[in-house]
Design an enzyme around this catalytic site. Structure first.
Site, PDB file in Angstrom:
ATOM      1  CG  ASP A 159       4.962  -3.667  10.490  1.00 21.43           C
ATOM      2  OD1 ASP A 159       5.518  -3.244   9.457  1.00 21.43           O
ATOM      3  OD2 ASP A 159       3.817  -3.309  10.838  1.00 21.43           O
ATOM      4  CG  ASP A 225      -0.858   0.573   6.391  1.00 20.50           C
ATOM      5  OD1 ASP A 225      -0.195  -0.438   6.113  1.00 20.50           O
ATOM      6  OD2 ASP A 225      -0.783   1.157   7.492  1.00 20.50           O
TER       7      ASP A 225
END
Length: 442
Positions: A159, A225
């Site tokens: 990430d 997301d």
């Protein structure tokens, strides 16, 4: 020798020192045959988030076996964020949570491997992960050694939270991922690893990661997301419809985890979600609670005809739009993405029709609107959801009464010359001409 799935060398024009170091070591991708097709598996984040422990991971792996997911090809069990202690050891190593992962990560990966799966782990390029656990900035070599050589993980979701200030990092977006790529390559070249590692970049699309992701990793996130609402599914499909050319054997657009079974998605929306992700060659990582999965959801996840397109080892291309539905000028519309798609596969031409409207609709197209179809031929039609052979299509095809937000997935194969005497001479009449220059009037 273990080789990280990092693709190159195609960075010749870059002056960044770390990137040059990758080139000088001859990073390998395609040649190792690893992760040539999208990854299939499970990820803990979307349903469990930080509520994870060692027993959940093993229970999940066992459920994947008993539910038939392993037999269908899902072979990764991946832990997302929140697995670590908040502080490193006195010598700087990452530490698993002493309560939730009390038996240690090597014990966990051994159990996952013994069940026939590969094991994935989560990390971050910054000071901290997105949930506030230690990131790998300035610890890349140490963390690569811990996660892969010592603990035996096979996959890294990496990430990009808690980014150091520009004056400290002095890198662009791509450069932030290079130190970990270097660290993994170091392990590969010094013989510390025996199996290939998949490197998945969780860098969102606003950075145009699809332009450079294949230089470093197996896959790259293209949007923010996902949620369980149709609006989220439609928006992700729309965004990715413009960058399908970025997917191939060298890497693929990651459209985020599968949300089937979470939220209020209808059965038809769930089928569309899965079909689009699979046929656009995204990694397929299940993000639901397997202990409460319904037979309907399971039937979608284990559709072997759809999975076969996703896992095609001969034709790497994603399906791409050949008509933009209500957006004929190809303008972006996050609520109503492209409706008509096609692409090549090892076993025929794949078509995906998505009814983005809020009511059922008939969907018609001329076969040669797809670049993969030949004029003057007829094609057998296989329905990849009904699992039926539906006769022969000549020049055009109509799917009737496609449900709102529903999908049709077809596999067409050449079945010889079309019948004689069909009029007009051209299905797509524009600029169609005889030898003497007489134009055919549609």
């Amino acid at each position: 020798m273990r080789r990280i799935f990092v693709v190159g060398p195609r960075l010749a024009s870059f002056s960044i020192g770390l990137i040059g170091a990758i080139l000088s070591r001859g990073v390998h991708g395609l040649s190792n045959g690893v992760a040539k097709v999208p990854v299939l598996g499970y990820n803990t984040w979307n349903f469990f988030q930080c509520n994870i422990d060692q027993d959940l991971i093993i229970d999940t792996a066992n459920l994947m076996v008993s539910l038939g997911l392993q037999d269908a090809g899902y072979n990764y069990v991946n832990i997302d964020d929140c697995w670590a202690e908040k502080n490193r050891s006195s010598t700087g190593e990452l530490q698993p949570d002493s309560v939730r992962f009390s038996r240690g990560m090597k014990n966990l990966t051994d159990q996952v491997h013994a069940l026939g799966f590969k094991a994935g782990i989560y990390g971050d390029s910054g000071w901290f992960t997105c949930a506030g656990y230690p990131g790998s900035f300035e610890h890349e070599d140490q963390d690569a050694q811990t996660l892969f050589a010592d603990w035996g993980f096979d996959y890294l979701k990496y990430d990009n939270c808690a980014i150091p200030f520009d004056t400290i990092i002095q890198q662009g977006t791509m450069g932030k991922y290079v130190p970990m790529s270097n660290a993994l390559q170091n392990l590969a070249t010094n013989g510390s690893l025996s199996e290939p590692v998949v490197f998945s970049l969780c860098q969102w699309g606003w950075s145009q990661v699809w332009l450079w992701g294949a230089r470093l990793g197996h896959s790259w996130r293209t949007t923010g997301d996902i949620s369980s609402q149709w609006s989220s599914i439609a928006s992700i499909i729309n965004f990715n419809s413009f960058i399908t050319q970025a997917t191939g054997f060298y890497g693929r657009n990651d459209m985020d985890m599968l949300q089937l079974g979470n939220g209020n998605m209808t059965f038809d929306e769930a089928k569309t979600h899965f079909t689009a992700w699979a046929l656009m060659k995204s990694p397929l990582l299940i993000g639901t609670n397997l202990s409460a999965i319904t037979n309907e959801t399971l039937s979608i996840l284990t559709n072997k005809e759809i999975l076969a397109i996703n896992q095609d080892s001969v034709e790497p291309d994603a399906v791409s739009p050949f008509r933009w539905g209500i957006n004929p000028d190809w303008t972006s519309n996050s609520s109503f993405p492209a409706q008509y798609w096609s692409g090549p596969s090892e076993n025929g031409t794949v078509f995906m029709l998505i009814n983005t409207l809020d009511t059922p609709s008939d969907m018609f197209f001329n076969l040669t609107e797809s670049p993969w179809i030949r004029a003057g031929r007829q094609y057998s039609v296989r329905d990849l959801w009904a699992h039926t052979d539906n006769g022969t299509a000549v020049r055009n095809f109509t799917a009737t009464s496609v449900p709102s937000h529903g999908v049709v997935a077809l596999l067409l194969n050449d079945s010889g010359e079309e019948p004689l005497g069909i009029y007009p001479q051209c299905a797509v009449w524009f600029s169609c001409s005889s030898e003497n220059g007489t134009y055919v009037d549609g």
